[in-house]
Design a protein around this motif. Structure first.
Motif, short mmCIF file in Angstrom:
data_model
loop_
_atom_site.label_atom_id
_atom_site.label_comp_id
_atom_site.label_asym_id
_atom_site.label_seq_id
_atom_site.Cartn_x
_atom_site.Cartn_y
_atom_site.Cartn_z
N LYS A 59 0.82 -1.22 0.00
CA LYS A 59 0.00 0.00 0.00
C LYS A 59 0.85 1.27 0.00
O LYS A 59 0.52 2.24 -0.68
CB LYS A 59 -0.92 0.01 1.23
N GLN A 60 1.93 1.28 0.78
CA GLN A 60 2.76 2.47 0.89
C GLN A 60 4.19 2.07 1.23
O GLN A 60 4.43 1.02 1.83
CB GLN A 60 2.23 3.41 1.99
N THR A 61 5.13 2.94 0.86
CA THR A 61 6.50 2.81 1.35
C THR A 61 6.91 4.14 1.97
O THR A 61 6.45 5.21 1.54
CB THR A 61 7.48 2.45 0.21
N LEU A 62 7.77 4.06 2.97
CA LEU A 62 8.24 5.25 3.64
C LEU A 62 9.54 4.94 4.34
O LEU A 62 9.97 3.78 4.40
CB LEU A 62 7.20 5.76 4.64
N GLU A 63 10.19 5.98 4.88
CA GLU A 63 11.37 5.81 5.69
C GLU A 63 11.01 6.00 7.16
O GLU A 63 10.22 6.89 7.48
CB GLU A 63 12.47 6.80 5.31
N VAL A 64 11.57 5.17 8.00
CA VAL A 64 11.32 5.26 9.44
C VAL A 64 12.66 5.50 10.13
O VAL A 64 13.63 4.77 9.88
CB VAL A 64 10.66 3.99 9.98
N ALA A 65 12.71 6.51 10.99
CA ALA A 65 13.93 6.82 11.72
C ALA A 65 14.06 5.93 12.95
O ALA A 65 13.13 5.84 13.75
CB ALA A 65 13.93 8.29 12.13
N VAL A 66 15.19 5.29 13.08
CA VAL A 66 15.55 4.58 14.30
C VAL A 66 16.80 5.29 14.83
O VAL A 66 17.92 4.95 14.47
CB VAL A 66 15.81 3.08 14.05
N TRP A 68 19.53 7.63 14.54
CA TRP A 68 20.20 8.22 13.39
C TRP A 68 20.03 7.42 12.09
O TRP A 68 20.41 7.87 11.02
CB TRP A 68 21.71 8.36 13.69
N ARG A 69 19.42 6.22 12.19
CA ARG A 69 19.25 5.38 11.01
C ARG A 69 17.99 5.75 10.24
O ARG A 69 16.99 6.13 10.84
CB ARG A 69 19.15 3.89 11.40
N LYS A 70 18.01 5.60 8.95
CA LYS A 70 16.82 5.73 8.12
C LYS A 70 16.54 4.37 7.51
O LYS A 70 17.34 3.87 6.70
CB LYS A 70 17.02 6.78 7.01
N GLN A 71 15.43 3.76 7.90
CA GLN A 71 15.15 2.39 7.50
C GLN A 71 13.92 2.31 6.59
O GLN A 71 12.92 3.01 6.81
CB GLN A 71 14.93 1.51 8.74
N PHE A 173 16.47 -3.74 28.36
CA PHE A 173 17.68 -3.66 27.54
C PHE A 173 18.66 -2.66 28.17
O PHE A 173 18.29 -1.85 29.02
CB PHE A 173 17.32 -3.22 26.12
N ALA A 174 19.89 -2.70 27.70
CA ALA A 174 20.93 -1.82 28.21
C ALA A 174 20.57 -0.35 27.97
O ALA A 174 19.98 0.00 26.94
CB ALA A 174 22.27 -2.14 27.56
N LYS A 175 20.96 0.51 28.90
CA LYS A 175 20.57 1.93 28.82
C LYS A 175 21.21 2.65 27.63
O LYS A 175 20.72 3.71 27.22
CB LYS A 175 20.94 2.64 30.11
N GLU A 176 22.24 2.06 27.05
CA GLU A 176 22.90 2.72 25.91
C GLU A 176 21.98 2.87 24.70
O GLU A 176 22.28 3.64 23.78
CB GLU A 176 24.16 1.93 25.51
N ILE A 177 20.87 2.14 24.69
CA ILE A 177 19.97 2.26 23.54
C ILE A 177 19.18 3.57 23.55
O ILE A 177 18.56 3.92 22.55
CB ILE A 177 18.97 1.08 23.46
N VAL A 178 19.20 4.31 24.66
CA VAL A 178 18.38 5.53 24.74
C VAL A 178 18.68 6.48 23.60
O VAL A 178 17.77 6.86 22.84
CB VAL A 178 18.54 6.22 26.11
N PRO A 179 19.94 6.92 23.41
CA PRO A 179 20.19 7.80 22.26
C PRO A 179 20.41 7.04 20.96
O PRO A 179 20.02 7.51 19.88
CB PRO A 179 21.46 8.55 22.67
N ASP A 180 21.00 5.85 21.05
CA ASP A 180 21.45 5.17 19.85
C ASP A 180 20.33 4.46 19.09
O ASP A 180 20.42 4.28 17.87
CB ASP A 180 22.54 4.15 20.21
N LEU A 182 16.53 4.37 20.60
CA LEU A 182 15.24 5.00 20.88
C LEU A 182 15.15 6.39 20.30
O LEU A 182 14.06 6.86 19.94
CB LEU A 182 14.98 5.05 22.39
N GLY A 183 16.28 7.10 20.25
CA GLY A 183 16.24 8.47 19.76
C GLY A 183 15.53 9.40 20.71
O GLY A 183 14.92 10.40 20.30
N LEU A 184 15.59 9.10 22.00
CA LEU A 184 14.97 9.93 23.03
C LEU A 184 16.04 10.70 23.79
O LEU A 184 17.20 10.28 23.87
CB LEU A 184 14.17 9.07 24.01
N ASP A 185 15.63 11.81 24.36
CA ASP A 185 16.52 12.55 25.24
C ASP A 185 16.78 11.73 26.50
O ASP A 185 15.90 11.00 26.97
CB ASP A 185 15.88 13.89 25.59
N TRP A 186 17.96 11.88 27.08
CA TRP A 186 18.29 11.18 28.32
C TRP A 186 17.34 11.52 29.45
O TRP A 186 17.25 10.80 30.46
CB TRP A 186 19.73 11.49 28.74
N GLU A 187 16.62 12.63 29.32
CA GLU A 187 15.66 13.03 30.35
C GLU A 187 14.68 11.90 30.66
O GLU A 187 14.31 11.67 31.82
CB GLU A 187 14.90 14.27 29.89
#
Length: 481
Positions: A59-66, A68-71, A173-180, A182-187
């Protein structure tokens, strides 16, 4: 018309590993009957049968941000039994894998899936009133919605319902995934929103950010507010207790119908429960159990500790040595329990049948052929085995916990009410006493038939549960909760 999107990791008939798949595959059909525009979105797992993949339409194609990645994200559509199902297609995350779960990068896979669910809605032109998210795989949807999408007018009115099917599996999961990843602020980690013992906890985020939380039985909703059942999140659940409800699961009455089940020897219903005996004899002949005049106890289950098999291990040979019964087991799990039942079958070949595999047709035949159905769980969010057993007139022997407590009523000789046999304490000999009580009733044919009729007369179809969900959806949309 109320619009609802179910987001989940599995659904029958596409992929199923447990009760979650049954719920997502059946509840939407009943909601649609009640006037809801309900759709389902799933990962396009590689294990989905090819016959369904061939029917999917891109139906559709798009890019999804993970982060810094564009998937790449392809949204494929398939209508199944009147329900529109969307599949998130990404070969790297889902398509190339031999199983739905158990991979080293699940944090990234399901972060991607949660973002894809939110990102695809505008391009699909579907603006749901309710995002109904199921278990930890979709728990980041309420988090991302509140943290990063809420200011967009397209998403401003969307409400979220997060359903816990099993609190034990939280997505930690390990906390290192927060910025790498999840793309969320450490807050969001530092303020405790998604942090749990210095790791990221997907489930915790869903429980905190969802507008409403549900579980799959009323008793489980109460139990998980206490440490024993709360899996470390009981404090948060007590904090949100006013937004926590329990709605019991149902079962598909078309799939589980002793009056029409194609794999049974003889069809029967609540008006002809005596015909069940023909299925019992057929099952005994199939499994090499010679005697037809003694009770058959059935077990259809994953053979793991939380299902109560440590209790069974403690009394199994005492039970077999003192009671004239037959035991039929179907399932796989921990090696020690598989060996327990294999040894019992070797020791009592004419009284124990250990089927250490899973076969759906045999499962149906056990429900139809067993007199009693044993399910002594340590905890049980809902459970469907006891519901199917009652539908087929196999009387449950269960521990009073979670959905088992809500659905099985212990028989009372004075009132004539009850649908099975229950015990409260997590104790092997309490269970043994309850099994012996059930066996005594087996030989009291008048009361036995009464209990069987009571059990088969119960309605555990999805109709009532779907109505309860519909009421919740309406209250969410109308800001009444």
């Amino acid at each position: 018309m109320l619009k609802v999107l179910f987001a989940a990791a599995e659904a029958v008939p596409f992929v199923k590993t447990g009760g979650l798949g049954d719920v997502i595959g059946t509840l939407p059909r009943e909601l649609k009957k009640q006037g809801v525009d309900v759709r389902v979105i799933l990962p396009k797992h590689g294990v989905i049968p090819e016959k369904y993949k061939r029917q999917m339409v891109l139906k559709q194609t798009l890019e999804v941000a993970v982060s810094w990645r564009k998937q790449y994200c392809g949204i494929e559509e398939l209508e199944y039994e009147g329900i529109t199902c969307y599949f998130v297609d990404n070969q790297y995350y889902f398509g190339s894998r031999p199983a739905a779960y158990g991979h080293h990068d699940e944090a990234e896979c399901y972060t991607y899936f949660c973002r894809a669910v939110l990102e695809c809605l505008p391009v699909l032109g579907f603006q749901p009133d309710i995002l109904h998210c199921h278990d930890w795989h979709t728990a980041l949807i309420p988090v991302f919605l509140q943290a990063q999408y809420r200011l967009n007018p397209f998403y401003q009115q969307m409400k979220t319902l997060f359903t816990i099917h099993n609190l034990r599996y939280q997505g930690r999961f390990a906390k290192e995934i927060v910025p790498d990843i999840l793309g969320l602020d450490w807050e969001y980690f530092n303020n405790g929103s998604i942090e749990y013992h210095d790791s990221v906890n997907f489930m915790k985020g869903g429980l905190l950010f969802a507008d409403l939380i549900s579980t799959v039985s009323r008793s489980y909703a109460e139990e998980i507010q206490y440490p024993f059942f709360g899996e470390g999140l009981d404090g948060l659940l007590r904090h949100r207790r006013k937004q926590l409800i329990g709605i019991i699961n149902g079962i598909d009455y078309n799939e589980y119908d002793p009056a029409a089940d194609a794999v049974l020897h003889t069809h029967y219903d609540a008006n002809s429960p005596e015909l069940k005996q023909k299925n019992k004899r057929s099952l005994q002949e199939k499994l090499g159990l010679p005697r037809v005049d003694i009770p058959v106890i059935g077990i259809v289950s994953r053979l793991v500790g939380p299902k109560g098999f440590d209790l069974v291990a403690n009394i199994l040979f005492e039970l077999l040595g003192s009671e004239d019964i037959q035991l039929v087991v179907l399932g796989t799990g921990e090696g020690k329990y598989e060996e327990l039942f294999r040894h019992a079958a070797w020791r009592y070949p004419d009284r124990v049948s250990a089927n250490i595999f899973f076969d759906d047709a045999l499962a149906h035949q056990i429900y139809a052929g067993a007199d009693l159905f044993l399910m002594p769980s340590l905890f049980e969010p809902c459970g469907i085995g006891q519901l199917i057993a009652m539908r087929y007139g196999a009387l449950p022997v269960v521990r009073e916990t979670g959905g088992l407590k809500d659905t099985v009523q212990s028989f009372n000789r004075i009132t004539g009410q009850g649908t099975g046999f229950t015990f409260d304490n997590y104790n092997a000999h309490d269970m043994l006493f309850t099994i012996r009580r059930a066996i005594r009733y087996y030989y009291d044919k008048e009361n036995w038939l009464k209990i069987v009729r009571n059990a088969m007369a119960k309605d555990f179809s999805w109709h009532a549960s779907a109505q309860a969900y519909l009421d919740v959806y309406q209250k969410l949309v109308n800001h009444e909760l």
